[in-house]
Write a protein that holds these residues in place. Structure first.
Motif, short mmCIF file in Angstrom:
data_model
loop_
_atom_site.label_atom_id
_atom_site.label_comp_id
_atom_site.label_asym_id
_atom_site.label_seq_id
_atom_site.Cartn_x
_atom_site.Cartn_y
_atom_site.Cartn_z
N TYR A 17 0.94 -1.09 0.15
CA TYR A 17 0.09 -0.05 -0.12
C TYR A 17 0.82 1.27 -0.06
N ALA A 73 -6.23 7.03 -0.28
CA ALA A 73 -6.69 5.73 0.08
C ALA A 73 -5.66 4.94 0.61
N SER A 74 -4.42 4.68 -0.05
CA SER A 74 -3.42 3.87 0.31
C SER A 74 -2.71 4.47 1.68
N ALA A 77 -5.12 3.04 4.62
CA ALA A 77 -4.93 1.78 4.32
C ALA A 77 -3.73 1.30 5.14
N VAL A 108 -10.74 -0.11 0.15
CA VAL A 108 -9.65 0.62 -0.76
C VAL A 108 -9.94 -0.06 -2.06
#
Length: 141
Positions: A17, A73-74, A77, A108
């Motif tokens: 990620y 988003a990463s 995560a 995700v």
């Protein structure tokens, strides 16, 4: 019970990620350096006459938007993966950790349009193992 396998899978997923977040950052950097991107896109447009000037601008805007989405988003995560691994340490709350891993991977993957699916696989496997593995019962006889 040791949860070494789940933690290792969580670390691998978080690293992938992090690489995905770096890719998103690179996409944002490309959008901010329009001269480099426009030069390469214009060379492509000269070779392919179907691409117009308006299409190039739309591609640059989509690149920046997608880059921000991928990066944010990463990073979220990675943070949620670290939280799940902390909860997993010492076998404190394996059910909560499993739910966090699985929910993070699914959300995700949907938000990024499948770009986070590879890292999500590691999170899903770790989450399933957190939910399924039970401590050994001592038989008293």
């Amino acid at each position: 019970m040791k949860r070494t396998v789940e933690v290792v899978l969580g670390i691998i997923g978080a690293l992938v990620y992090a690489l995905t977040a770096a890719l998103g950052g690179f996409m944002v950097w490309l959008q901010n350096n329009r001269d480099i991107l426009e030069e390469s896109l214009n060379e492509t447009a000269e070779q392919n006459t179907e691409i117009g000037t308006g299409d190039v601008e739309a591609m640059i805007d989509a690149l920046g938007t997608g880059g921000w989405l991928l990066a944010i988003a990463s990073v979220v995560a990675v943070i949620l993966g670290i939280v799940a691994m902390v909860l997993l340490k010492g076998n404190k709350k394996p059910m909560v950790s499993g739910i966090i891993f699985i929910a993070t991977a699914v959300i995700v993957a949907i938000v990024t349009g499948g770009a986070g699916i590879i890292a999500g696989i590691f999170y899903v496997i770790a989450g399933i193992m957190c939910l399924v593995r039970k401590p050994k019962q001592m038989i008293e006889g």
